[in-house]
Structures are given as C-alpha cells and as structure tokens.
Design a protein around this motif. Structure first.
Motif, PDB file in Angstrom:
ATOM      1  N   PRO A  15      -8.513   4.773   6.718  1.00 62.39           N
ATOM      2  CA  PRO A  15      -7.304   4.408   5.965  1.00 62.39           C
ATOM      3  C   PRO A  15      -7.362   4.950   4.544  1.00 62.39           C
ATOM      4  CG  PRO A  15      -8.740   2.507   6.240  1.00 62.39           C
ATOM      5  CD  PRO A  15      -9.303   3.596   7.097  1.00 62.39           C
ATOM      6  N   THR A  16      -6.222   5.362   4.056  1.00 58.07           N
ATOM      7  CA  THR A  16      -6.155   5.889   2.692  1.00 58.07           C
ATOM      8  C   THR A  16      -6.294   4.755   1.686  1.00 58.07           C
ATOM      9  OG1 THR A  16      -3.760   5.638   2.614  1.00 58.07           O
ATOM     10  CG2 THR A  16      -4.637   7.736   3.471  1.00 58.07           C
ATOM     11  N   GLY A  18      -4.189   3.954  -0.598  1.00 54.07           N
ATOM     12  CA  GLY A  18      -2.934   3.212  -0.683  1.00 54.07           C
ATOM     13  C   GLY A  18      -2.798   2.185   0.428  1.00 54.07           C
ATOM     14  N   THR A  19      -3.220   2.559   1.640  1.00 54.15           N
ATOM     15  CA  THR A  19      -3.154   1.619   2.770  1.00 54.15           C
ATOM     16  C   THR A  19      -4.081   0.444   2.555  1.00 54.15           C
ATOM     17  OG1 THR A  19      -2.661   3.471   4.264  1.00 54.15           O
ATOM     18  CG2 THR A  19      -3.390   1.416   5.272  1.00 54.15           C
ATOM     19  N   ARG A  20      -5.297   0.722   2.080  1.00 54.24           N
ATOM     20  CA  ARG A  20      -6.244  -0.373   1.815  1.00 54.24           C
ATOM     21  C   ARG A  20      -5.707  -1.309   0.739  1.00 54.24           C
ATOM     22  NH1 ARG A  20     -10.048   3.856   2.043  1.00 54.24           N
ATOM     23  NH2 ARG A  20     -10.211   3.842  -0.238  1.00 54.24           N
ATOM     24  N   ARG A  21      -5.113  -0.735  -0.296  1.00 53.65           N
ATOM     25  CA  ARG A  21      -4.565  -1.567  -1.373  1.00 53.65           C
ATOM     26  C   ARG A  21      -3.414  -2.432  -0.864  1.00 53.65           C
ATOM     27  NH1 ARG A  21      -3.123   2.217  -4.441  1.00 53.65           N
ATOM     28  NH2 ARG A  21      -5.180   2.569  -5.359  1.00 53.65           N
ATOM     29  N   PHE A  22      -2.590  -1.842   0.016  1.00 53.37           N
ATOM     30  CA  PHE A  22      -1.473  -2.606   0.570  1.00 53.37           C
ATOM     31  C   PHE A  22      -1.973  -3.794   1.392  1.00 53.37           C
ATOM     32  CE2 PHE A  22       1.384  -3.395   4.175  1.00 53.37           C
ATOM     33  CZ  PHE A  22       2.532  -3.766   3.490  1.00 53.37           C
ATOM     34  N   ARG A  23      -2.989  -3.551   2.246  1.00 49.02           N
ATOM     35  CA  ARG A  23      -3.528  -4.633   3.080  1.00 49.02           C
ATOM     36  C   ARG A  23      -4.152  -5.724   2.219  1.00 49.02           C
ATOM     37  NH1 ARG A  23      -6.549  -0.907   7.697  1.00 49.02           N
ATOM     38  NH2 ARG A  23      -4.626  -0.172   8.733  1.00 49.02           N
ATOM     39  N   GLN A  24      -4.824  -5.342   1.132  1.00 55.90           N
ATOM     40  CA  GLN A  24      -5.443  -6.331   0.258  1.00 55.90           C
ATOM     41  C   GLN A  24      -4.395  -7.180  -0.459  1.00 55.90           C
ATOM     42  OE1 GLN A  24      -7.821  -3.883  -2.306  1.00 55.90           O
ATOM     43  NE2 GLN A  24      -9.465  -3.578  -0.802  1.00 55.90           N
ATOM     44  N   ILE A  26      -1.362  -8.000   0.696  1.00 51.72           N
ATOM     45  CA  ILE A  26      -0.385  -8.668   1.561  1.00 51.72           C
ATOM     46  C   ILE A  26      -0.152 -10.125   1.178  1.00 51.72           C
ATOM     47  CG2 ILE A  26      -0.062  -9.537   3.921  1.00 51.72           C
ATOM     48  CD1 ILE A  26      -0.992  -6.853   4.964  1.00 51.72           C
TER      49      ILE A  26
END
Length: 314
Positions: A15-16, A18-24, A26
């Motif tokens: 995961p990029t 940005g994706t990791r930051r989005f999941r964190q 949520i």
C-alpha cells in the motif's frame, strides 16, 4: 501449480503512503463526518435560495417557478435612498465593535494569565464567561431596564448626583456607547478563552530568560506574551473582518427604538422588516448576497495583508 492465497498476498503491491494514512485516519474521518453533513445541509444547501435575488419571487410559484428578472432587484436596491444610510450604520457599528471590543479579550486573557491565586482566577473567569451564555433577549432586557429614564438605576444615580435624568437609549451618541459596551460585556470573557489557550503554548523558558535579563512584567508581556500569541490575534482579526457587514440582528433589535432608527437601522434589521414584514423577499435576498460578497472581499483583503507578515490564514 496453482498459487496459494498466501502467495497472492505476498505478491500483492505494498500500500502507498497515502493509502496507509487514509486507513489510519478512518476513525477521525468517521468522527468528522457529522460535521461535514451539518455544513452541507445547514450552510451549503440553503445557498440555492440565492436564486431568489435574481427572480421576482412569490411564495405561490416557488423558487423555480418564479420569473427570472436578472439584476433588476439589485438595481432597485441600489436606487433605494435608504441603502447608503443602512450601509453606513452597519459599517460604523461593526468597526466600533472591532476597534473598542477586539483588544478587550486579549487584555483580559493576559490579566487572567498573570493571576497566581487559582481560586480567585476561577471565580473571575466564571463571572466574565457567564454573560456569553445569556441570550440577547435577556441581556437587552437587562440593559433597557438599567438605562430606563423612569426607573433605571443609572438615571436614579444621575438624579441623586446631578438632579436630572438623561434619555440614554434615545440619544444617538449614548445609544452607540451602550450598544458597544453591552457587546464587550457579553462576549469579552468568552473570547478570552481562545487567547488563554494560545498563552498556554508559550515556552516558559522565554519568561525565565527575560527575567534573567532584568525584564519586568510589562516588558515580558510586550516582548514575550504578545509575540507569542500574535498568530492567534491575526487569525481572530481576519475572522472579525469577515463579520463586519453582519453586526448582529439580535443585539440591534432588542436595543433599537424609533427615535434612534437613523443610526441603528442596519442590514440585518432591514432584511427582517422589509423581507419578512413586507414580503419583499427578492430585494432582501439581493441585499444579503451583496453583504456576503463584501464580507468575502474583506476576509480576502485581510488575509492578503496578513500574508505580508507570514501570518495568513491560507
């Protein structure tokens, strides 16, 4: 040989960031969702009603069925001889509120921050915060009763000392002073909360260094405290400039009377009286749109000035 599920997961792209930051984030986004819904429903959706400013609106036809008249409502509005006086009153009262009232929360926060006796500090904070939670109906009734010509406590004192009373609420100069003073009394304590929070972020070592250099209280406030809260002061000033055209309907309406209409009639009271009272919805919507555009220009201009000092809002 078929690839197993474990092999598929192993070969999946990482995961990029940005994706990791989005999941964190949520959980934070879910908590923020009601705020977004509130602003969309309460603040942005009603903007569709601005179409009324460009139509000959009638309640029977509705927004979409009313006849389109373009800028005719604006022409009627600017041809109104009352408009210049209304704009003058709005700007005058707003600027007086800013000039006289804006420094008060700052001074109050600095004074409270210097108090070391916690019990006394909490008692004073409670007293100065309390008026904010009263509605303007209550505050206005209190002010009118206090300055009443017949039974007001101020006129009773004036009668005892000088042998005469004065119609404070019926003379333009004294009415303006009461208007500005009551606004400061009601909102200064609550406004100080923002500056107290900013004061708590100042590094205590700066005060210690100033003490070593021989600085007294006044020099510490001038050279440490005020520079420390300068970004907050500029931010609050920019937001205040955006409200210059509003003044405040409740505050004006509860203190207004026919004698001082010449200096107390502002945009918000005019919209109420003409729009709701006389059913001229298109004219008053056009005035409200004009008010919002001027407010936007003032905020943008203030931010551009603040940007020159590296203190802009955006």
């Amino acid at each position: 040989m078929k690839a197993t599920a474990a092999d598929s997961l192993k070969n999946a792209p990482a995961p990029t960031a940005g994706t990791r930051r989005f999941r964190q984030n949520i959980p934070l986004l879910l908590m923020f969702a009601p705020v977004v819904v509130y602003f969309v429903i309460i603040k942005y959706a009603p903007m569709a009603g601005l179409l009324i400013a460009f139509k000959d609106y009638s309640l029977r036809e509705g927004i979409w069925g009313s006849e389109w008249v373009g800028l005719a409502n604006f022409r009627l509005l600017f041809d109104n001889p009352q408009l210049l006086n209304i704009l003058r009153n709005t700007l005058l009262l707003s600027l007086l509120n800013i000039v006289a009232g804006f420094p008060v929360p700052i001074i109050l926060a600095i004074l409270l921050n210097e108090v070391r006796q916690m019990q006394f500090r909490k008692a004073v904070q409670t007293l100065v915060y309390l008026p904010h939670f009263f509605s303007w109906i209550i505050v206005g009734g209190f002010v009118v009763t206090m300055f009443s010509m017949e039974n007001g406590i101020v006129n009773r004192i004036a009668l005892a000392l000088f042998g005469e009373t004065k119609a404070f609420l019926y003379e333009p100069q004294s009415w303006i002073a009461i208007f500005v003073g009551s606004a400061i009394w009601k909102e200064a304590g609550f406004g100080a909360i923002v500056y107290l929070a900013a004061l708590s972020s100042i590094d205590p070592s700066l005060y210690e260094a100033a003490s070593i250099d021989g600085a007294g209280k006044a020099r510490k406030i001038w050279h440490v405290t005020l520079p420390g809260i300068r970004p907050t002061i500029i931010l609050m000033l920019i937001l205040s400039m955006g409200r210059v055209m509003e003044v405040g309907f409740d505050h004006i309406y509860v203190l207004q009377n026919q004698v001082v209409t010449s200096i107390s009639e502002v945009i918000s009271t005019y919209i109420y009286k003409v729009g709701l009272g006389q059913g001229m919805y298109s004219i008053t919507t056009a005035l409200g749109l004009f008010e919002s555009v001027i407010g936007l220009i003032l905020v943008w201009t203030s931010n551009q000035v603040a940007r020159r000092f590296d203190q802009s809002l955006w």
